[in-house]
Design a protein around this motif. Structure first.
Motif, PDB file in Angstrom:
ATOM      1  N   GLU A  35      17.743  70.752 197.470  1.00 17.98           N
ATOM      2  CA  GLU A  35      17.229  72.121 197.544  1.00 17.98           C
ATOM      3  C   GLU A  35      16.920  72.710 196.173  1.00 17.98           C
ATOM      4  N   ASP A  36      17.215  71.995 195.090  1.00 22.65           N
ATOM      5  CA  ASP A  36      17.201  72.609 193.767  1.00 22.65           C
ATOM      6  C   ASP A  36      15.939  72.448 192.931  1.00 22.65           C
ATOM      7  N   HIS A  37      14.976  71.627 193.318  1.00 22.89           N
ATOM      8  CA  HIS A  37      13.749  71.435 192.549  1.00 22.89           C
ATOM      9  C   HIS A  37      14.066  71.151 191.082  1.00 22.89           C
ATOM     10  N   LEU A  38      14.705  70.018 190.839  1.00 25.22           N
ATOM     11  CA  LEU A  38      15.204  69.656 189.510  1.00 25.22           C
ATOM     12  C   LEU A  38      14.099  69.180 188.571  1.00 25.22           C
ATOM     13  N   SER A  39      14.239  69.509 187.292  1.00 22.73           N
ATOM     14  CA  SER A  39      13.358  68.959 186.260  1.00 22.73           C
ATOM     15  C   SER A  39      13.870  67.566 185.904  1.00 22.73           C
ATOM     16  N   ALA A  40      13.084  66.810 185.156  1.00 20.74           N
ATOM     17  CA  ALA A  40      13.515  65.475 184.730  1.00 20.74           C
ATOM     18  C   ALA A  40      14.801  65.578 183.909  1.00 20.74           C
ATOM     19  N   GLU A  41      14.889  66.595 183.064  1.00 21.68           N
ATOM     20  CA  GLU A  41      16.087  66.775 182.240  1.00 21.68           C
ATOM     21  C   GLU A  41      17.308  67.081 183.105  1.00 21.68           C
ATOM     22  N   ASP A  42      17.109  67.927 184.141  1.00 21.30           N
ATOM     23  CA  ASP A  42      18.200  68.231 185.071  1.00 21.30           C
ATOM     24  C   ASP A  42      18.686  66.951 185.755  1.00 21.30           C
ATOM     25  N   VAL A  43      17.728  66.155 186.222  1.00 19.45           N
ATOM     26  CA  VAL A  43      18.068  64.899 186.894  1.00 19.45           C
ATOM     27  C   VAL A  43      18.835  63.998 185.932  1.00 19.45           C
ATOM     28  N   LEU A  98       7.446  79.315 198.148  1.00 14.66           N
ATOM     29  CA  LEU A  98       7.363  80.731 197.803  1.00 14.66           C
ATOM     30  C   LEU A  98       8.156  80.898 196.505  1.00 14.66           C
ATOM     31  N   VAL A  99       7.493  81.302 195.440  1.00 15.90           N
ATOM     32  CA  VAL A  99       8.148  81.423 194.136  1.00 15.90           C
ATOM     33  C   VAL A  99       8.225  82.900 193.757  1.00 15.90           C
ATOM     34  N   CYS A 100       9.448  83.371 193.527  1.00 20.66           N
ATOM     35  CA  CYS A 100       9.652  84.768 193.151  1.00 20.66           C
ATOM     36  C   CYS A 100       9.477  84.918 191.633  1.00 20.66           C
ATOM     37  N   GLY A 101       8.570  85.802 191.247  1.00 17.93           N
ATOM     38  CA  GLY A 101       8.315  86.057 189.837  1.00 17.93           C
ATOM     39  C   GLY A 101       9.397  86.906 189.181  1.00 17.93           C
ATOM     40  N   GLU A 102      10.264  87.506 189.979  1.00 20.30           N
ATOM     41  CA  GLU A 102      11.329  88.356 189.435  1.00 20.30           C
ATOM     42  C   GLU A 102      12.571  87.521 189.102  1.00 20.30           C
ATOM     43  N   CYS A 103      13.111  86.826 190.112  1.00 19.71           N
ATOM     44  CA  CYS A 103      14.374  86.098 189.919  1.00 19.71           C
ATOM     45  C   CYS A 103      14.180  84.587 189.766  1.00 19.71           C
ATOM     46  N   SER A 105      13.574  82.458 192.158  1.00 16.85           N
ATOM     47  CA  SER A 105      13.983  81.667 193.322  1.00 16.85           C
ATOM     48  C   SER A 105      12.781  80.963 193.929  1.00 16.85           C
ATOM     49  N   VAL A 106      13.052  79.828 194.584  1.00 15.15           N
ATOM     50  CA  VAL A 106      12.010  79.050 195.246  1.00 15.15           C
ATOM     51  C   VAL A 106      12.454  78.789 196.669  1.00 15.15           C
ATOM     52  N   GLU A 107      11.636  79.217 197.618  1.00 13.44           N
ATOM     53  CA  GLU A 107      11.900  78.925 199.027  1.00 13.44           C
ATOM     54  C   GLU A 107      10.863  77.929 199.502  1.00 13.44           C
ATOM     55  N   GLU A 108      11.265  77.100 200.467  1.00 10.27           N
ATOM     56  CA  GLU A 108      10.354  76.097 201.011  1.00 10.27           C
ATOM     57  C   GLU A 108       9.857  76.517 202.385  1.00 10.27           C
ATOM     58  N   ILE A 109       8.598  76.221 202.650  1.00  8.98           N
ATOM     59  CA  ILE A 109       8.011  76.409 203.973  1.00  8.98           C
ATOM     60  C   ILE A 109       7.717  75.010 204.499  1.00  8.98           C
ATOM     61  N   GLU A 110       8.371  74.637 205.564  1.00 10.51           N
ATOM     62  CA  GLU A 110       8.194  73.289 206.118  1.00 10.51           C
ATOM     63  C   GLU A 110       6.955  73.173 206.993  1.00 10.51           C
ATOM     64  N   ASP A 111       6.504  74.293 207.572  1.00 11.12           N
ATOM     65  CA  ASP A 111       5.335  74.250 208.459  1.00 11.12           C
ATOM     66  C   ASP A 111       4.102  73.871 207.657  1.00 11.12           C
ATOM     67  N   LYS A 130      -6.338  63.972 201.502  1.00 11.72           N
ATOM     68  CA  LYS A 130      -5.188  63.064 201.599  1.00 11.72           C
ATOM     69  C   LYS A 130      -3.873  63.831 201.502  1.00 11.72           C
ATOM     70  N   ASP A 131      -3.880  64.937 200.804  1.00 13.79           N
ATOM     71  CA  ASP A 131      -2.685  65.755 200.664  1.00 13.79           C
ATOM     72  C   ASP A 131      -3.100  67.113 200.134  1.00 13.79           C
ATOM     73  N   HIS A 132      -2.193  68.052 200.172  1.00 18.49           N
ATOM     74  CA  HIS A 132      -2.441  69.379 199.629  1.00 18.49           C
ATOM     75  C   HIS A 132      -1.111  70.003 199.261  1.00 18.49           C
ATOM     76  N   ARG A 133      -1.175  71.027 198.450  1.00 20.46           N
ATOM     77  CA  ARG A 133       0.030  71.790 198.127  1.00 20.46           C
ATOM     78  C   ARG A 133      -0.355  73.252 198.001  1.00 20.46           C
ATOM     79  N   LEU A 134       0.574  74.091 198.408  1.00 23.27           N
ATOM     80  CA  LEU A 134       0.331  75.516 198.405  1.00 23.27           C
ATOM     81  C   LEU A 134       1.576  76.214 197.868  1.00 23.27           C
ATOM     82  N   THR A 135       1.390  77.034 196.852  1.00 24.66           N
ATOM     83  CA  THR A 135       2.500  77.789 196.281  1.00 24.66           C
ATOM     84  C   THR A 135       2.096  79.259 196.237  1.00 24.66           C
ATOM     85  N   PHE A 136       2.913  80.086 196.864  1.00 26.28           N
ATOM     86  CA  PHE A 136       2.707  81.522 196.819  1.00 26.28           C
ATOM     87  C   PHE A 136       3.599  82.096 195.728  1.00 26.28           C
TER      88      PHE A 136
END
Length: 155
Positions: A35-43, A98-103, A105-111, A130-136
């Motif tokens: 759930e954490d969306h880790l960077s390479a350094e975090d990993v 969904l990325v909050c510009g204030e705090c 936080s990142v939420e995932e939408i599975e649909d 072949k694929d797509h990505r959407l970030t609000f």
């Protein structure tokens, strides 16, 4: 977790790669922190706790390989940092965020919100998707509620 590791091992084998101990350590860290969306350094820092002999370059190479094989998705939320997100089991497409510009936080939408858009792109532009990505980018519920509370308090 073992079931997911076995599936990833099969994905690697189908592309003539092995799940080496270094790759497995990296995959385990991604699974444990899904759930954490880790960077390479975090990993890397988390892998190093389990296997101190594994270097940063090995973790980077492993993440790039997993990204090429579509085991993980490499994402950027506009902060200049690449993050790695395991693909959900059986997912045909990248999931949305969904990325909050204030705090931050990142939420995932599975649909899959873009099925109809894909059909239009394919029919009207003759482009095979072949694929797509959407970030609000916006403000999450918590930050909106906090903002209302602060506004009410200062009135």
């Amino acid at each position: 977790m073992e079931h997911r590791i076995e599936k990833i091992k099969k994905q690697l084998h189908s592309q003539s790669y092995k799940l080496t101990p270094q790759r497995e350590a990296t995959v385990r860290v991604l699974l444990e922190n899904e759930e954490d969306h880790l960077s390479a350094e975090d990993v890397y820092l988390l892998v190093k706790e389990k296997a101190p002999e594994i270097g940063l370059a090995t973790v980077y190479r492993t993440l790039e390989l997993l990204s090429e094989l579509k085991v993980v998705d490499k994402i950027n939320f506009g902060d200049g940092v690449s993050r790695y997100d395991l693909r959900k089991e059986g997912a045909e497409h990248f999931h949305h965020h969904l990325v909050c510009g204030e705090c931050g936080s990142v939420e995932e939408i599975e649909d899959d919100l873009l099925e109809d858009v894909e059909k239009i792109v394919e029919s009207d532009w003759g482009f095979k998707v072949k694929d797509h990505r959407l970030t609000f980018h916006g403000v999450c519920r918590k930050c909106q509620a906090d903002s209302k509370t602060n506004t009410a308090l200062s009135s």
